[in-house]
Structures are given as structure tokens and as C-alpha cells.
Design an enzyme around this catalytic site. Structure first.
Site, PDB file in Angstrom:
ATOM      1  CG  HIS A   1      -2.070   0.310   0.836  1.00 26.63           C
ATOM      2  ND1 HIS A   1      -3.235  -0.331   0.459  1.00 26.63           N
ATOM      3  CD2 HIS A   1      -3.013   1.438   1.342  1.00 26.63           C
ATOM      4  CE1 HIS A   1      -4.450   0.247   0.595  1.00 26.63           C
ATOM      5  NE2 HIS A   1      -4.438   1.326   0.864  1.00 26.63           N
TER       6      HIS A   1
ATOM      7  CD  GLU B   1      -7.603   3.791  -4.238  1.00 27.12           C
ATOM      8  OE1 GLU B   1      -7.016   5.044  -3.757  1.00 27.12           O
ATOM      9  OE2 GLU B   1      -8.803   3.380  -3.908  1.00 27.12           O
TER      10      GLU B   1
ATOM     11  CD  GLU C   1      -9.091   0.397  -0.670  1.00 28.50           C
ATOM     12  OE1 GLU C   1      -9.806   1.744  -0.869  1.00 28.50           O
ATOM     13  OE2 GLU C   1      -8.004   0.022  -0.555  1.00 28.50           O
TER      14      GLU C   1
END
Length: 454
Positions: A153, A197, A327
Site C-alpha cells: 500500500h 491505487e 475496496e
């Protein structure tokens, strides 16, 4: 600890073949009660390859959010537990994970910012105590019968910052080499996910990477593809169970439409039929993340937009590539201090959003994983995306959880055969687990009937 074996933590469940409609609660939006459009399941062909069969075991998932993904915590002389609770305020316990299982989830996604406790010396060595703590959470999941997804992440916060493409690829190689080797002997209840992301437009963020601001969008796609390919190659090279481990590939920006662009390419893999794809869903952001377009969701157009966007992922599912919605979520808001706003409408729309998303995703062969940050703070009018209080393992957002559980009970035949009969007086969770008494609020089954525990 290690866990060798086949890796199946639950029975595979096939999606139902019948059409299902959900009634919009009356007057949610001040409109007459109506029926959502029925979903023509025949339109979506879901092949029965290894990956598509495996992904059925994941069913629905939950994110251990704002925990190991805490970046920029600015802690000095901190240990691994300090970072773990820096954003969410609590330490993860076995009771927390058991409560997630009891609530009906079958997979836990563990977002990890590996820059915590990492020396900024260019060697990208993961701190031993930090990765050991992550392993403890993975072991909690295994003990509870849950699948565990581990990712990298916040690439942009540490691995990409001030580095060009070549250095980023070296960082990816080094970091994933360590993670893969550490969990090499774990069975396939552990899934690796390449990124969050960050693989997309953020690669060109002028405030992050050394060569950013100069890349075209096509070059950003090429760089994202290269990072995903490096991830696969490194994991496979470590051997052991990693040679055939199921891997989750981050889509471009994890955005559905951007990922469906032909410039995004799934990696080449030495293992056969072991790759899955991750995208996120926070649409429309003006409802899910802030309240700039109001506090309600659920019109025919809202539902249509969700269904049409999800349908685009058939590009991958029809090719035998499972899709994970890594998510999703919508902020619940306390509107008591705002005049002219209906709390009842907002609560009902939250339930409907989670219910429609889960049912539609599952019926299309996808796995939805709810985002949860364990914060009671309302963040002003924006609200909060918390489902379960980790301090006492109780439900915080009952509307979202009711939507999830009711969708699951409809869309996935997870219940054990015995709990479907009126003659069986035992109590079961929606996961089909027999329990003596309810451990958390939610939906249970007894004598073939649904029991809602408040």
C-alpha cells in the site's frame, strides 16, 4: 508459523441461477416504492477455470483499513504496534478477526505500508518486527478460517517518491522478494496483491516521482504494466507455494473504466490460471466520500450506473480472470445537526447501496471487499466509513451490515444444508457456522428462519 497444504478454507459455492430483485424501501428518496431492474444473469458468462473456481471461496471480504497502511504517521522511536494503531487507535486482536468471520465475511484484505520502520537508505529492507506482526494477523485469519490478502500500500509515499522508473522497479523487486520469501510456505489461503491505487495517474504526479510530469497517459499505462509484471516475476521466482500462488493484479488506478482500456494488460504468468484483477468502487464519490450531491442514493439511475459499470468487468470475467472489488464503501453520516436532512432516508440509502453492490457483484462472479477504518469520528459532514467497532467487536454501521448480510443471504447459498430446515433448532451465522449464541449483532438462522439480533 507456516501452513502447507491445499489451502481451501471453505466449501466452494456456486452463484444462484435465478434472477433476484430488491425492493427499494418505501420513501427512501421521497419517491414511490419500486423494484430495482432485474439482472439478466445469462448475459454474464463465468467460465469454470481454476481461478474462477478458487475465487468462489473468497465470497465477500473486509478490509483491515487504517491499520498497517498508516503512512506519514511521523512517529519517532515507535515499534510495530505504535504504527498499527496510529490511525485506527487499536491493536488488532484474534477476537476482531473472529468477529469478522461471524459477521459473514470470508476474506480479510490487509493493506500494508511497508515503509514503516524501514530505513531510508535505498536498500528497502523490511523491518523484521513489522513483517512479523503482519504475519500474526495472517495467522489470526488462518485460525478463523479466513483467506488473507496482503498488498503493498502507498507505493507513492515511499517506494516511488523521488525515484525514476528504473529505481521503482528495483524497489518493487526488493520489497516483493522479501514478502514472498517470508510467506512462501503458506498455502493458498494467502493471496498477494501487487499494489493499491498507485499504479496509474499517480505515476505521473509532479510531487512524487522524479520523472513525473513528463509521462504521457500511455507511458503511465506501460509503467503500471511493468510494475505488475515485475511483481508476478519476482513472486514466482521465490518458488515453494509461490510458484502457483493466486496473485491479485492492481488495475489502472484500480478504476473500472481505466482498467478496461486496452492499454492495461494483465501480466504474463508462468503459472496457469492463477491471476485475478483488483478494482475499487467509490461511485459516485460525491455521495460515498462527501455529501456534495446530497445524502441519499438509490434512484433507478443510481442503480443502473452501478450495474452498467460492473458489467464492463465482464471483459475479464468472461476471459476467466476473476475480479475482486478490493475496496468499496460509502460514508455514513449523522445528520442530526443539519436542518432539512432526513436521517431515515440516509440510513435506508446506505443499506441499499451496500445491498445492491454486494448482490450485483456476487451475481456477476466478483468478490466485494468492504473498506472499514474503525473510526467513530464523523469527519464533519463527510461522515465515516466504519462498519465494526474493533474495541468491543460490535457493529457500528448497522445499515451497511444489514445490506451486506441480506445481499449475501440472497446471492450466495452459503448456509449449511441443515440450517435450511425448520426441524433444525441450532443457531447458525449466515456463513453456515453453528454457534451457541450470537457473538455480534447481525443476521442469524434458526429453524429455517432469519433472526435479526439488534
Amino acid at each position: 508459523c507456516t501452513n502447507a497444504g491445499s489451502g481451501s478454507t471453505g466449501e466452494s459455492a456456486a452463484a444462484p441461477k435465478t434472477e433476484v430483485s430488491i425492493a427499494i424501501p418505501e420513501n427512501v428518496l421521497g419517491e414511490p416504492s419500486t423494484m430495482l431492474p432485474t439482472l439478466d444473469l445469462d448475459k454474464y458468462s463465468v467460465p469454470e477455470g481454476d481461478a474462477m473456481t478458487f475465487v468462489k471461496n473468497l465470497k465477500i471480504g473486509w478490509n483491515l483499513g487504517n491499520t498497517f497502511d498508516a503512512s506519514n504517521a511521523n512517529l519517532s522511536e515507535a515499534n510495530e504496534l505504535d504504527y498499527e494503531k496510529a490511525w485506527c487507535g487499536v491493536i488488532t486482536t484474534t477476537d476482531n478477526i473472529a468477529a469478522i468471520k461471524a459477521a459473514g465475511f470470508n476474506t480479510v484484505r490487509i493493506p500494508v505500508f511497508w515503509g514503516n520502520m524501514m530505513e531510508n537508505d535505498g536498500e528497502y529492507h523490511i523491518n523484521d518486527e513489522y513483517i512479523a506482526r503482519v504475519r500474526e494477523i495472517v495467522d489470526y485469519c488462518r485460525e478463523a478460517g479466513l483467506y488473507a490478502v496482503i498488498n503493498v500500500h502507498h507505493y507513492d509515499e515511499f517506494l516511488i517518491k523521488n525515484h525514476d522508473k528504473e529505481e521503482v522497479l528495483r524497489a518493487v523487486d526488493t520489497v516483493w522478494q522479501q514478502i514472498a520469501e517470508y510467506f512462501r510456505d503458506y498455502s493458498d489461503f494467502v493471496i498477494f496483491e501487487s499494489a493499491n491505487e498507485e499504479l496509474g495517474a499517480r505515476l505521473n504526479d509532479k510531487d512524487v516521482a522524479r520523472d513525473s510530469g513528463t509521462l504521457t497517459e500511455t507511458q503511465c499505462y506501460e509503467t503500471a504494466n511493468a510494475i505488475n509484471q515485475k511483481f508476478v516475476d519476482v513472486v514466482r521466482s521465490t518458488g515453494g507455494n509461490n510458484a502457483n500462488r493466486y496473485l491479485l493484479i492492481a488495475g489502472y488506478n484500480t478504476d473500472i473504466e481505466k482498467t478496461c482500456d486496452n492499454r492495461f494488460q494483465m501480466p504474463v504468468d508462468s503459472a496457469n490460471d492463477k491471476l485475478m484483477l483488483s478494482v475499487h468502487y467509490y461511485n459516485p464519490a460525491t455521495y460515498t466520500l462527501d455529501n456534495s450531491t446530497g445524502n441519499a442514493w438509490g434512484t433507478q439511475n443510481d442503480v443502473k450506473a452501478m450495474n452498467e459499470l460492473f458489467a464492463k468487468m465482464s471483459k475479464f470475467t468472461e476471459a476467466g480472470i476473476p475480479v475482486i472489488i478490493g475496496e468499496y464503501g460509502a460514508n455514513w453520516r449523522d445528520l442530526s445537526s443539519l436542518s432539512g436532512e432526513s436521517q431515515e432516508k440516509h440510513d435506508a440509502s446506505i443499506k441499499l447501496f451496500y445491498q445492491e453492490l454486494n448482490q450485483t457483484a456476487v451475481e456477476m462472479g466478483m468478490v466485494p471487499m468492504a473498506w472499514d477504518i474503525n473510526s467513530p469520528s464523523q469527519n464533519g459532514a463527510k461522515g465515516v466509513m466504519t462498519l465494526i467497532r474493533r474495541s468491543d467487536c460490535t457493529i457500528y454501521n448497522r445499515y451497511a451490515m444489514e445490506g451486506i448480510q441480506e445481499a449475501v443471504a440472497t446471492a450466495i447459498p452459503m448456509l449449511a444444508a441443515s440450517c435450511r430446515t425448520a426441524s433444525d433448532e441450532a443457531l447458525y451465522t449466515v456463513q453456515g457456522i453453528r454457534v451457541k449464541e450470537p457473538s455480534v449483532r447481525g443476521i442469524y438462522i434458526k429453524s429455517g428462519k432469519k433472526i435479526v439480533v439488534e
